[in-house]
Scaffold this motif. Sequence first.
Motif, PDB file in Angstrom:
ATOM      1  N   LYS A   1      33.726  46.605  37.766  1.00 12.69           N
ATOM      2  CA  LYS A   1      35.124  46.828  38.109  1.00 12.69           C
ATOM      3  C   LYS A   1      35.836  47.521  36.939  1.00 12.69           C
ATOM      4  O   LYS A   1      35.580  47.223  35.770  1.00 12.69           O
ATOM      5  CB  LYS A   1      35.825  45.501  38.403  1.00 12.69           C
ATOM      6  CG  LYS A   1      35.434  44.863  39.724  1.00 12.69           C
ATOM      7  CD  LYS A   1      36.158  45.504  40.886  1.00 12.69           C
ATOM      8  CE  LYS A   1      35.936  44.718  42.170  1.00 12.69           C
ATOM      9  NZ  LYS A   1      36.686  45.276  43.324  1.00 12.69           N
ATOM     10  N   ILE A   2      36.743  48.453  37.266  1.00 13.14           N
ATOM     11  CA  ILE A   2      37.515  49.164  36.256  1.00 13.14           C
ATOM     12  C   ILE A   2      38.814  48.401  36.012  1.00 13.14           C
ATOM     13  O   ILE A   2      39.602  48.204  36.934  1.00 13.14           O
ATOM     14  CB  ILE A   2      37.841  50.592  36.721  1.00 13.14           C
ATOM     15  CG1 ILE A   2      36.555  51.357  37.056  1.00 13.14           C
ATOM     16  CG2 ILE A   2      38.651  51.336  35.670  1.00 13.14           C
ATOM     17  CD1 ILE A   2      36.797  52.615  37.864  1.00 13.14           C
ATOM     18  N   CYS A   3      39.042  47.977  34.789  1.00  7.96           N
ATOM     19  CA  CYS A   3      40.255  47.236  34.447  1.00  7.96           C
ATOM     20  C   CYS A   3      41.333  48.192  33.921  1.00  7.96           C
ATOM     21  O   CYS A   3      41.036  49.107  33.149  1.00  7.96           O
ATOM     22  CB  CYS A   3      39.951  46.172  33.398  1.00  7.96           C
ATOM     23  SG  CYS A   3      38.831  44.881  34.001  1.00  7.96           S
ATOM     24  N   ILE A   4      42.572  47.962  34.333  1.00  7.85           N
ATOM     25  CA  ILE A   4      43.665  48.836  33.931  1.00  7.85           C
ATOM     26  C   ILE A   4      44.971  48.062  33.980  1.00  7.85           C
ATOM     27  O   ILE A   4      45.181  47.224  34.859  1.00  7.85           O
ATOM     28  CB  ILE A   4      43.733  50.086  34.856  1.00  7.85           C
ATOM     29  CG1 ILE A   4      44.793  51.075  34.363  1.00  7.85           C
ATOM     30  CG2 ILE A   4      43.985  49.697  36.302  1.00  7.85           C
ATOM     31  CD1 ILE A   4      44.766  52.403  35.117  1.00  7.85           C
ATOM     32  N   GLY A   5      45.854  48.290  32.990  1.00  8.27           N
ATOM     33  CA  GLY A   5      47.176  47.697  33.040  1.00  8.27           C
ATOM     34  C   GLY A   5      47.558  46.892  31.812  1.00  8.27           C
ATOM     35  O   GLY A   5      46.726  46.493  30.997  1.00  8.27           O
ATOM     36  N   GLN A   6      48.877  46.662  31.696  1.00  6.18           N
ATOM     37  CA  GLN A   6      49.429  45.946  30.551  1.00  6.18           C
ATOM     38  C   GLN A   6      48.924  44.507  30.451  1.00  6.18           C
ATOM     39  O   GLN A   6      48.927  43.909  29.378  1.00  6.18           O
ATOM     40  CB  GLN A   6      50.951  45.935  30.641  1.00  6.18           C
ATOM     41  CG  GLN A   6      51.588  47.323  30.645  1.00  6.18           C
ATOM     42  CD  GLN A   6      53.073  47.284  30.919  1.00  6.18           C
ATOM     43  OE1 GLN A   6      53.863  46.843  30.092  1.00  6.18           O
ATOM     44  NE2 GLN A   6      53.468  47.734  32.095  1.00  6.18           N
ATOM     45  N   GLY A   7      48.480  43.966  31.572  1.00  4.37           N
ATOM     46  CA  GLY A   7      47.978  42.602  31.588  1.00  4.37           C
ATOM     47  C   GLY A   7      46.694  42.405  30.801  1.00  4.37           C
ATOM     48  O   GLY A   7      46.277  41.264  30.571  1.00  4.37           O
ATOM     49  N   TYR A   8      46.059  43.502  30.377  1.00  6.13           N
ATOM     50  CA  TYR A   8      44.804  43.405  29.621  1.00  6.13           C
ATOM     51  C   TYR A   8      45.011  43.576  28.113  1.00  6.13           C
ATOM     52  O   TYR A   8      44.038  43.637  27.365  1.00  6.13           O
ATOM     53  CB  TYR A   8      43.805  44.440  30.132  1.00  6.13           C
ATOM     54  CG  TYR A   8      43.272  44.104  31.512  1.00  6.13           C
ATOM     55  CD1 TYR A   8      42.373  43.067  31.691  1.00  6.13           C
ATOM     56  CD2 TYR A   8      43.714  44.810  32.633  1.00  6.13           C
ATOM     57  CE1 TYR A   8      41.904  42.736  32.951  1.00  6.13           C
ATOM     58  CE2 TYR A   8      43.247  44.486  33.901  1.00  6.13           C
ATOM     59  CZ  TYR A   8      42.347  43.443  34.059  1.00  6.13           C
ATOM     60  OH  TYR A   8      41.888  43.113  35.303  1.00  6.13           O
ATOM     61  N   ARG A   9      46.247  43.660  27.680  1.00  8.20           N
ATOM     62  CA  ARG A   9      46.514  43.774  26.248  1.00  8.20           C
ATOM     63  C   ARG A   9      45.962  42.554  25.509  1.00  8.20           C
ATOM     64  O   ARG A   9      46.207  41.408  25.901  1.00  8.20           O
ATOM     65  CB  ARG A   9      48.013  43.883  25.982  1.00  8.20           C
ATOM     66  CG  ARG A   9      48.610  45.229  26.360  1.00  8.20           C
ATOM     67  CD  ARG A   9      50.128  45.214  26.182  1.00  8.20           C
ATOM     68  NE  ARG A   9      50.723  46.510  26.476  1.00  8.20           N
ATOM     69  CZ  ARG A   9      52.030  46.701  26.611  1.00  8.20           C
ATOM     70  NH1 ARG A   9      52.866  45.682  26.469  1.00  8.20           N
ATOM     71  NH2 ARG A   9      52.501  47.904  26.886  1.00  8.20           N
TER      72      ARG A   9
END
Length: 365
Positions: free
Chosen positions: A316-324
């Motif tokens: 799965k490709i992870c993306i977004g501010q939630g992964y900071r």
Amino acid sequence: MEKNQIFMICGTEYKNMTREILEESGLANLIGDRKKRIGIKPNLVSASDPSNGATTHREILAGIIEYLQENGFQDLVLTEGSWVGERTAAAFEVCGYQQICGKYQVPFHDTQKDKSFSADCGGMKLNICSSVKEIDFLINVPVLKGHCQTKITCALKNMKGLIPNSEKRRFHSLGLHKPIAHLNTFIHQDFIVVDNICGDLDFEDGGNPVVMNRILTGRDPVLIDAYVCHMMHYEVADVPYVGLAEKLGVGCADIRKADIRICGGDEGAQLPKSRKVVELSDAVEEVESCSACYGYLIPALDRLKQEGLLEKLREKICIGQGYRGKTGELGIGHCTRGFRCHLEGCPPLEEDTYEFLKKYILEHS
């Protein structure tokens, strides 16, 4: 024009069509005082020619300006700010607005350069570009198109161009739908001219335009967006900010109460049903991603799918501010810099994203 009415016109003479539908709508009478400062808010999401299906056609703007000036309105301003990662000045030039502003002597205001102020938007504190205070009558000129996160974007969401970039990022951390609805309790759209000439039904940034050659006008942004949901084969419940805006008193989301009027007798073809984003998003784990970052990812995935490569991706490709501050295997954008394999950028562009993922897939399949 009454609050529950939506007018529609079809054809290929876009400037003349615009003038005609504004006359039918009685816009001059709605504005009233010729001394009012009139703000015209197009969609300049990115430096993409309107023919790509993302930005407002300059011919529509020309029609609006000519109509207003001929009816005695002289204090006009075009105002807009592109999405995060794009310079408004670049979009302004690519979309041909420089010629429009020069020809009609109408100034352009880049809201990315604005100061901002905090406003109570229906019980939610949001930061608004200061220039909004200077507008007496706001004409919203959105593009009817799809969106990779909210399914549709039209009248209500187009107001995001009137908030600073820092607030645009925060909107995504707040889940987009709630702040979009609350924003419209403070920024009042007095009149809407919808560009349905060739919007992309999947991607906010365009690339797959669907030619419809149609312009709509209305006064209620909630009713306009509810009708757009219907045109794009969605239920209003599929786009939560529409119903939320209705509950906050912005407008009416019940299209059964809409009075649809066709100027010239031809309502044009039905919009095709498109769900490309839904299919492609299965490969993504998205948490609070900005529109630009996600918007460049989805077309890259579409290219990989067309080449038969996406089906070989097992991660799965992870993306977004939630992964900071988090770790993982495969990430897109600066927020996933802690991942083992990640593509740097805020946002990384489509071509870079495509090349990065293609290389990853080939190395891991």
